[in-house]
Design a protein around this motif. Structure first.
Motif, PDB file in Angstrom:
ATOM      1  N   SER A 261      42.708  50.501 -11.402  1.00 57.75           N
ATOM      2  CA  SER A 261      42.817  49.775 -12.662  1.00 57.75           C
ATOM      3  C   SER A 261      41.965  50.492 -13.717  1.00 57.75           C
ATOM      4  CB  SER A 261      42.382  48.325 -12.511  1.00 57.75           C
ATOM      5  OG  SER A 261      41.019  48.268 -12.194  1.00 57.75           O
ATOM      6  N   SER A 262      40.995  51.321 -13.275  1.00 57.81           N
ATOM      7  CA  SER A 262      40.197  52.029 -14.282  1.00 57.81           C
ATOM      8  C   SER A 262      40.302  53.553 -14.161  1.00 57.81           C
ATOM      9  CB  SER A 262      38.731  51.604 -14.210  1.00 57.81           C
ATOM     10  OG  SER A 262      38.189  51.922 -12.960  1.00 57.81           O
ATOM     11  N   VAL A 263      40.775  54.064 -13.016  1.00 54.28           N
ATOM     12  CA  VAL A 263      40.888  55.518 -12.860  1.00 54.28           C
ATOM     13  C   VAL A 263      42.328  55.821 -12.428  1.00 54.28           C
ATOM     14  CG1 VAL A 263      40.077  57.536 -11.555  1.00 54.28           C
ATOM     15  CG2 VAL A 263      38.485  55.673 -12.068  1.00 54.28           C
ATOM     16  N   ASP A 264      42.930  56.847 -13.032  1.00 55.74           N
ATOM     17  CA  ASP A 264      44.291  57.217 -12.628  1.00 55.74           C
ATOM     18  C   ASP A 264      44.214  57.925 -11.267  1.00 55.74           C
ATOM     19  OD1 ASP A 264      46.712  58.507 -12.218  1.00 55.74           O
ATOM     20  OD2 ASP A 264      47.109  58.657 -14.361  1.00 55.74           O
ATOM     21  N   PHE A 265      44.724  57.275 -10.235  1.00 56.76           N
ATOM     22  CA  PHE A 265      44.611  57.763  -8.847  1.00 56.76           C
ATOM     23  C   PHE A 265      45.173  59.182  -8.690  1.00 56.76           C
ATOM     24  CE2 PHE A 265      46.321  58.181  -4.532  1.00 56.76           C
ATOM     25  CZ  PHE A 265      45.240  57.810  -3.747  1.00 56.76           C
TER      26      PHE A 265
ATOM     27  N   GLU B  37      55.479  55.873  -2.475  1.00 55.85           N
ATOM     28  CA  GLU B  37      56.070  56.302  -3.743  1.00 55.85           C
ATOM     29  C   GLU B  37      55.341  57.518  -4.322  1.00 55.85           C
ATOM     30  OE1 GLU B  37      55.101  53.291  -2.886  1.00 55.85           O
ATOM     31  OE2 GLU B  37      56.351  51.704  -3.751  1.00 55.85           O
ATOM     32  N   GLU B  38      54.127  57.801  -3.837  1.00 55.50           N
ATOM     33  CA  GLU B  38      53.320  58.875  -4.430  1.00 55.50           C
ATOM     34  C   GLU B  38      53.436  60.203  -3.669  1.00 55.50           C
ATOM     35  OE1 GLU B  38      49.715  56.087  -6.213  1.00 55.50           O
ATOM     36  OE2 GLU B  38      49.685  56.678  -4.107  1.00 55.50           O
ATOM     37  N   ILE B  39      54.132  60.161  -2.501  1.00 54.85           N
ATOM     38  CA  ILE B  39      54.174  61.348  -1.636  1.00 54.85           C
ATOM     39  C   ILE B  39      54.656  62.580  -2.401  1.00 54.85           C
ATOM     40  CG2 ILE B  39      55.262  62.368   0.414  1.00 54.85           C
ATOM     41  CD1 ILE B  39      55.370  59.526   1.600  1.00 54.85           C
TER      42      ILE B  39
ATOM     43  N   LEU C  42      48.249  60.799   4.066  1.00 53.44           N
ATOM     44  CA  LEU C  42      48.367  59.693   5.027  1.00 53.44           C
ATOM     45  C   LEU C  42      49.043  58.522   4.301  1.00 53.44           C
ATOM     46  CD1 LEU C  42      44.707  59.919   6.452  1.00 53.44           C
ATOM     47  CD2 LEU C  42      46.792  60.697   7.597  1.00 53.44           C
ATOM     48  N   PRO C  43      50.367  58.500   4.272  1.00 54.86           N
ATOM     49  CA  PRO C  43      51.054  57.436   3.523  1.00 54.86           C
ATOM     50  C   PRO C  43      50.838  56.068   4.170  1.00 54.86           C
ATOM     51  CG  PRO C  43      52.543  59.263   4.065  1.00 54.86           C
ATOM     52  CD  PRO C  43      51.314  59.443   4.884  1.00 54.86           C
ATOM     53  N   VAL C  44      50.505  55.081   3.339  1.00 58.47           N
ATOM     54  CA  VAL C  44      50.137  53.754   3.863  1.00 58.47           C
ATOM     55  C   VAL C  44      51.306  52.772   3.863  1.00 58.47           C
ATOM     56  CG1 VAL C  44      47.727  54.016   3.136  1.00 58.47           C
ATOM     57  CG2 VAL C  44      49.339  52.856   1.611  1.00 58.47           C
ATOM     58  N   GLY C  45      52.438  53.170   3.243  1.00 59.60           N
ATOM     59  CA  GLY C  45      53.560  52.240   3.078  1.00 59.60           C
ATOM     60  C   GLY C  45      53.833  52.081   1.590  1.00 59.60           C
ATOM     61  N   LYS C  46      54.871  51.305   1.260  1.00 57.48           N
ATOM     62  CA  LYS C  46      55.203  51.094  -0.158  1.00 57.48           C
ATOM     63  C   LYS C  46      54.112  50.250  -0.814  1.00 57.48           C
ATOM     64  CE  LYS C  46      60.029  51.941  -0.583  1.00 57.48           C
ATOM     65  NZ  LYS C  46      60.894  51.621   0.564  1.00 57.48           N
ATOM     66  N   LYS C  47      53.933  50.454  -2.120  1.00 56.39           N
ATOM     67  CA  LYS C  47      52.842  49.783  -2.845  1.00 56.39           C
ATOM     68  C   LYS C  47      52.863  48.261  -2.647  1.00 56.39           C
ATOM     69  CE  LYS C  47      50.454  49.487  -7.146  1.00 56.39           C
ATOM     70  NZ  LYS C  47      50.315  49.738  -8.540  1.00 56.39           N
ATOM     71  N   GLN C  48      54.066  47.683  -2.655  1.00 54.89           N
ATOM     72  CA  GLN C  48      54.150  46.215  -2.555  1.00 54.89           C
ATOM     73  C   GLN C  48      54.179  45.712  -1.106  1.00 54.89           C
ATOM     74  OE1 GLN C  48      53.670  44.561  -5.187  1.00 54.89           O
ATOM     75  NE2 GLN C  48      53.984  46.239  -6.642  1.00 54.89           N
ATOM     76  N   ASP C  49      54.262  46.624  -0.130  1.00 53.97           N
ATOM     77  CA  ASP C  49      54.475  46.208   1.261  1.00 53.97           C
ATOM     78  C   ASP C  49      53.126  46.012   1.986  1.00 53.97           C
ATOM     79  OD1 ASP C  49      55.384  45.680   3.773  1.00 53.97           O
ATOM     80  OD2 ASP C  49      56.758  47.389   3.885  1.00 53.97           O
ATOM     81  N   ILE C  50      52.472  44.897   1.680  1.00 56.65           N
ATOM     82  CA  ILE C  50      51.119  44.660   2.210  1.00 56.65           C
ATOM     83  C   ILE C  50      51.151  44.513   3.742  1.00 56.65           C
ATOM     84  CG2 ILE C  50      49.077  43.161   2.065  1.00 56.65           C
ATOM     85  CD1 ILE C  50      49.702  44.559  -0.554  1.00 56.65           C
ATOM     86  N   LYS C  51      52.228  43.913   4.253  1.00 57.29           N
ATOM     87  CA  LYS C  51      52.331  43.730   5.719  1.00 57.29           C
ATOM     88  C   LYS C  51      52.307  45.073   6.434  1.00 57.29           C
ATOM     89  CE  LYS C  51      54.173  39.237   6.667  1.00 57.29           C
ATOM     90  NZ  LYS C  51      54.196  38.645   5.319  1.00 57.29           N
ATOM     91  N   LYS C  52      53.094  46.023   5.922  1.00 57.66           N
ATOM     92  CA  LYS C  52      53.142  47.341   6.553  1.00 57.66           C
ATOM     93  C   LYS C  52      51.790  48.052   6.400  1.00 57.66           C
ATOM     94  CE  LYS C  52      55.889  51.442   7.045  1.00 57.66           C
ATOM     95  NZ  LYS C  52      57.015  52.175   6.465  1.00 57.66           N
ATOM     96  N   GLN C  53      51.190  47.936   5.208  1.00 58.52           N
ATOM     97  CA  GLN C  53      49.884  48.581   4.998  1.00 58.52           C
ATOM     98  C   GLN C  53      48.851  48.032   5.972  1.00 58.52           C
ATOM     99  OE1 GLN C  53      48.766  48.327   0.804  1.00 58.52           O
ATOM    100  NE2 GLN C  53      50.870  48.667   0.221  1.00 58.52           N
ATOM    101  N   THR C  54      48.911  46.720   6.209  1.00 61.13           N
ATOM    102  CA  THR C  54      47.968  46.079   7.139  1.00 61.13           C
ATOM    103  C   THR C  54      48.177  46.619   8.548  1.00 61.13           C
ATOM    104  OG1 THR C  54      48.176  44.075   5.805  1.00 61.13           O
ATOM    105  CG2 THR C  54      47.130  43.829   7.933  1.00 61.13           C
ATOM    106  N   LYS C  55      49.448  46.715   8.935  1.00 61.60           N
ATOM    107  CA  LYS C  55      49.787  47.150  10.287  1.00 61.60           C
ATOM    108  C   LYS C  55      49.353  48.594  10.550  1.00 61.60           C
ATOM    109  CE  LYS C  55      53.721  47.002  13.352  1.00 61.60           C
ATOM    110  NZ  LYS C  55      54.904  46.297  13.706  1.00 61.60           N
ATOM    111  N   LYS C  56      49.432  49.441   9.502  1.00 57.78           N
ATOM    112  CA  LYS C  56      49.143  50.870   9.688  1.00 57.78           C
ATOM    113  C   LYS C  56      47.670  51.223   9.509  1.00 57.78           C
ATOM    114  CE  LYS C  56      51.988  54.058   8.158  1.00 57.78           C
ATOM    115  NZ  LYS C  56      52.838  54.872   7.261  1.00 57.78           N
TER     116      LYS C  56
END
Ligand code: AMP
Ligand code: MG
Length: 354
Positions: free
Chosen positions: A248-252, A272-274, A283-297
């Protein structure tokens, strides 16, 4: 000791019987749950529970969670209350752990000397079948070596505990991938000691009074006692320095592009950033909105970051609300609160308290 890994499902009667015999004779068995893999011992057997601490290298003041087959099995172990049964009706079996006053039958080794005990009724079919077959409550922390990310596959358990335990039940990947939500109760109030897949909003459906303990989002202050002893340990630290970028304050993308060629680093990015990044250690974590997948990985990715031996890992600072609170809590502790904000950027790139 040789460690055997056995593939199981709820119908693998022979292997479940073998695991039950081991548990009832004081040995340790690792088993899958819907959250992470657990390292189980007979909760009534003080010596067996002591050997959990030895196998993991776990500090002796960090209590274990007792797993039961049915919510009412808590009666033998703890003093229950109306709110416990309201929670049980909605969330058990499932990824919720409730702290209750303990009965004397539970040895102090399980509760690290506390007068309360943590109760959980897992919904994973293998965990449930093991509880049914062994006919004992099973004390089990996560089946990782202390200080490593919790295991979400039998391979993770084998990597950490090979040679230290006789049997790992391999039930495949865990459904959720982060440890259970831990709550403590007082009258009609629920306090979340550790966030998990049962979210604050879900708990608000049971009572209007839900609090989040300060240690969930913040560092403990010097001299402060953790309500949940586990929260005081730097639990999930990867070997590399992990930095969380507050986008929110630094461009990733801009930030990591500047560093990825000069540094021996890995980048945990959204799918989306790959295509925008050209780092060999993405190390892709999943889609930005896919919190379930990010949690699992999450824990598998932290383990992968260890395996590729980089000096630094960059990741997004997760949101600290809703479903994402559990990821936020694990990541903020894994990075020892090193968060990169625009202030930190102006101060030479990195800041934070780590
Ligand atoms: P683990 O199973 O490895 O995720 O660790 C169990 C977690 O439950 C740790 O964070 C403990 O601090 C917490 N816990 C277990 N028993 C209690 C208790 N009686 N009071 C507060 N927290 C507990
Ligand atoms: Mg643990």
């Amino acid at each position: 000791m040789e460690t055997r890994v056995a593939k199981v499902d709820k119908n693998s009667l022979n292997i479940l019987n073998e695991a039950s015999v081991l548990l009832n004779s004081g040995a340790l068995v690792a088993f899958p749950t819907e959250t992470v893999y657990g390292l189980g011992a007979n909760a009534f057997d003080a010596e067996a529970c002591r050997s959990i601490f030895l196998a993991k290298g776990r500090p002796s003041d960090n209590p274990l969670i007792v797993h039961v087959e049915k919510p009412q099995d808590a009666e033998k172990i703890a003093y229950t209350c109306e709110l416990y049964y309201k929670l049980a009706e909605r969330f058990m079996p499932g990824p919720l752990t409730v702290i209750l006053p303990k009965r004397d039958i539970i040895p102090p080794e399980v509760t690290a000397g506390l007068d309360t005990v943590a109760i959980r009724c897992p919904r994973n079919e293998v965990a449930n079948a093991l509880l049914k077959t062994s006919k004992i409550p099973i004390a089990a922390p996560s089946a990782n070596a202390s200080g490593r990310p919790s295991p979400t596959s039998a391979k993770h358990v084998f990597d950490d505990l090979n040679g230290k335990i006789p049997l790992i039940l391999d039930g495949g990947e865990c459904e959720f991938g982060v440890e259970s939500t831990v709550v403590t109760l007082k009258d009609d109030k629920i306090t979340i000691l550790r966030p998990g897949s049962v979210t604050p909003n879900m708990l608000l459906e049971i009572t209007g009074k839900v609090e989040i303990a300060s240690a969930v989002k913040e560092e403990l202050k010097a001299g402060e006692t953790a309500l949940s002893p586990g929260m005081k340990y730097k639990h999930y630290a990867p070997r590399a320095n992990l930095y969380l970028i507050d986008d929110s304050s630094v461009d990733f993308i801009k930030y990591v592009k500047l560093r990825q060629n000069e540094e021996n680093c890995a980048i945990m990015c959204y799918d989306e950033e790959i295509s925008l990044l050209h780092n060999k250690n993405l190390l892709p974590v999943g889609k930005k909105q896919d919190i379930k997948k990010q949690t699992k990985k999450l824990f598998d990715l932290l383990r992968q970051a260890d395996d590729i031996s980089v000096d630094t890992v960059y990741a997004h600072l997760p949101s600290d609300d809703g479903e994402s609170l559990a990821i936020y809590n694990r990541m903020i502790r894994a990075c020892a609160h090193r968060v990169i904000t625009s202030d930190a950027d102006q101060n030479g790139g990195r800041n934070g308290k780590g």
